[in-house]
Write an enzyme that holds these catalytic residues in place. Structure first.
Site, PDB file in Angstrom:
ATOM      1  N   SER A 239       0.825  -1.193   0.000  1.00 43.45           N
ATOM      2  CA  SER A 239       0.000   0.000   0.000  1.00 43.45           C
ATOM      3  C   SER A 239       0.871   1.260   0.000  1.00 43.45           C
ATOM      4  CB  SER A 239      -0.967  -0.042   1.192  1.00 43.45           C
ATOM      5  OG  SER A 239      -1.986   0.912   1.065  1.00 43.45           O
ATOM      6  N   ASP A 357      -9.708  -6.373  -3.495  1.00 49.42           N
ATOM      7  CA  ASP A 357      -9.245  -5.142  -2.856  1.00 49.42           C
ATOM      8  C   ASP A 357     -10.194  -3.993  -3.182  1.00 49.42           C
ATOM      9  OD1 ASP A 357      -7.896  -3.104  -1.679  1.00 49.42           O
ATOM     10  OD2 ASP A 357      -6.015  -3.394  -2.764  1.00 49.42           O
ATOM     11  N   HIS A 385      -7.011  -6.431   0.129  1.00 48.12           N
ATOM     12  CA  HIS A 385      -5.951  -5.466   0.359  1.00 48.12           C
ATOM     13  C   HIS A 385      -4.848  -6.043   1.252  1.00 48.12           C
ATOM     14  CE1 HIS A 385      -4.338  -1.426   0.191  1.00 48.12           C
ATOM     15  NE2 HIS A 385      -4.216  -1.398   1.513  1.00 48.12           N
TER      16      HIS A 385
END
Length: 468
Positions: A239, A357, A385
């Protein structure tokens, strides 16, 4: 919920933060953990595991393969971007980037190519036969970047003492989210390094907002990298942590050997959103913290069972104070990290995307794979995610095969390279097809390919919302 609400009201009345901005308590043993003072009073917790392994091969043994990295990047004044992967072929590979509803007119550029000019001369007609056509004015580029280098890619085995793995987490997490990966690769024999970002995990948490800007955090990661770096280093980011991996790969291309981006988003510059829930006062965010945790569970995991709730709580997947969370989201300003910045990276990059995600759309990772010179996208069906926590065996196998991959012979980027086949445990993942036969991670059974559309990148404000 009632306790959080009362603490929030007390925060508004007293003007003090409802959260005690100090490192969280950890029950893990001190073995393998170090505390690095990157600045006076700014201390990061780092998990550093040096395995006791027999060295059966010389450092960097094996010839590996060389990849020719030649591309021309042209930026026009209206924001349009044209990437030309130059090769020995007559027609170079072109990657056109959109800006709104218009695209770069490749015909105007090809008309100035020597081969095109010769073909035009051979088919020329007399002035009497030539029809009168309005001449289009050639647009002058604002900036042109030419990349011409030869990059050697080698196999990074666990028996090589000159290889180090760096794991960098994102907003709200900690190094604990990499627990499965750290244990797996350290047991194989790799040296692993995983820091807690400032304000996360057991690292110190300054009480000033400026301590959580992208540049401040990137400087912390740079210091950690320079402290533990070997000759060949592999960066694994998740991320928001992907942005720091990109920063290091761009700044230290000779030391960064490979990069893994897990749900990192598109190649757009970072800019904090003006209309975001994280712009609310800290006391309000503290009142909403149970709702934020619930929302992260719903959007960050493909399933919301007992296992996922346990991972969220015990692995500190989203455990950060409201002050740090607000400061992290408002500090995501990095205008240099645009498409040109990513296109200049010549490091081989594996992109891992969880199909479910809800923070990062698959189109963003597809766009990232298009922009990168040596980018390979892998989609995991059962992940979201937090895919490295949901599907640790699949992710570990993908990463290990990528570490061991090397071009068989001298090859050209995005053409004649191939990754070795992986084990059956990764059969629940599928690879996105590339327009130009990029190196693929082959599975043990036929998999469904995804055609990757050429999509326009999101705005910086939308991108900042997804990088958590």
């Amino acid at each position: 919920m009632l306790t959080s609400f009362m603490d929030g009201i007390l925060c508004c009345l007293t003007g003090k933060s409802a959260n005690v901005v100090v490192p969280i308590e950890t029950s893990e043993p001190a073995d393998g953990f170090e505390f690095v003072e990157v600045k006076p009073g700014r201390v990061l917790r780092v998990r550093h595991i040096i395995p006791d392994r027999p060295v059966v091969e010389e450092p960097g043994s094996g010839e590996g393969g060389s990849v020719s990295c030649k591309r021309k990047i042209t930026v026009y004044r209206n924001g349009q971007l044209l990437i030309e992967n130059v090769s020995e072929a007559t027609h170079p590979e072109l990657v056109r980037c959109q800006n709104g509803d218009s695209t770069v007119e490749v015909e105007d550029l090809d008309s100035h190519h020597p081969a095109s000019r010769q073909a035009g001369d051979s088919n020329a007609v007399t002035p009497q036969e030539q029809p009168q056509q309005p001449q289009r004015r050639r647009r002058k580029p604002k900036r042109s970047v030419m990349i011409d280098c030869e990059r050697k890619i080698t196999c990074c085995k666990e028996t090589h003492p000159d290889v180090a793995l760096f794991f960098i987490h994102g907003v709200g997490g900690s190094l604990d989210i990499w627990g499965s990966q750290l244990d797996y690769f350290s047991q194989l024999g790799y040296e692993v390094i995983a820091p807690d970002l400032a304000g996360h995990g057991a690292s110190s948490a300054p009480q000033i907002t400026a301590a959580y800007t992208f540049y401040a955090l990137a400087e912390d990661i740079r210091i950690v990298f320079k402290r533990y770096a070997k000759r060949r280093n592999i960066l694994i980011g998740h991320s928001y942590g992907v942005s720091f991996c990109t920063f290091l790969a761009h700044e230290y291309p000779e030391q960064v050997h490979k990069v893994v981006m897990i749900n990192g988003g598109g190649p757009t510059a970072l800019e904090p959103s003006l209309c975001s829930i994280f712009n609310l006062p800290t006391c309000v965010l503290h009142c909403l913290s149970p709702c934020l945790s619930w929302s992260f569970l719903m959007a960050g995991f493909a399933h919301q069972g007992t296992k996922e709730k346990k991972l969220l709580k015990e692995k500190n997947a989203f455990n950060v104070s409201s002050f740090v969370l607000r400061s992290m989201m408002s500090g995501q300003y990095w205008p240099e990290g645009d498409e040109v910045y990513h296109a200049e990276i010549t490091v081989p990059t594996l992109l891992v995307h969880g199909m479910y995600d809800k923070f990062v759309p698959i189109q963003e990772d597809q766009r990232m794979a298009e922009i990168l010179l040596l980018g390979f996208l892998k989609v995991i069906d059962e992940g979201s995610h937090m895919v490295m926590m949901e599907c640790p065996e699949t992710v570990n196998t993908l990463l290990h095969e990528f570490f061991l991959w090397q071009p068989a012979t001298t090859s050209k980027p995005k053409q004649d390279s191939a990754l070795p086949p992986i084990a059956n445990k990764t059969s629940n993942s599928k690879e996105t097809a590339r327009p130009t036969t990029a190196p693929k991670i082959m599975a043990s059974k036929p998999e469904q390919d995804l055609t990757r559309p050429t999509t326009a990148p999101k705005s910086g404000q939308e991108e900042a919302e997804t990088r958590k």
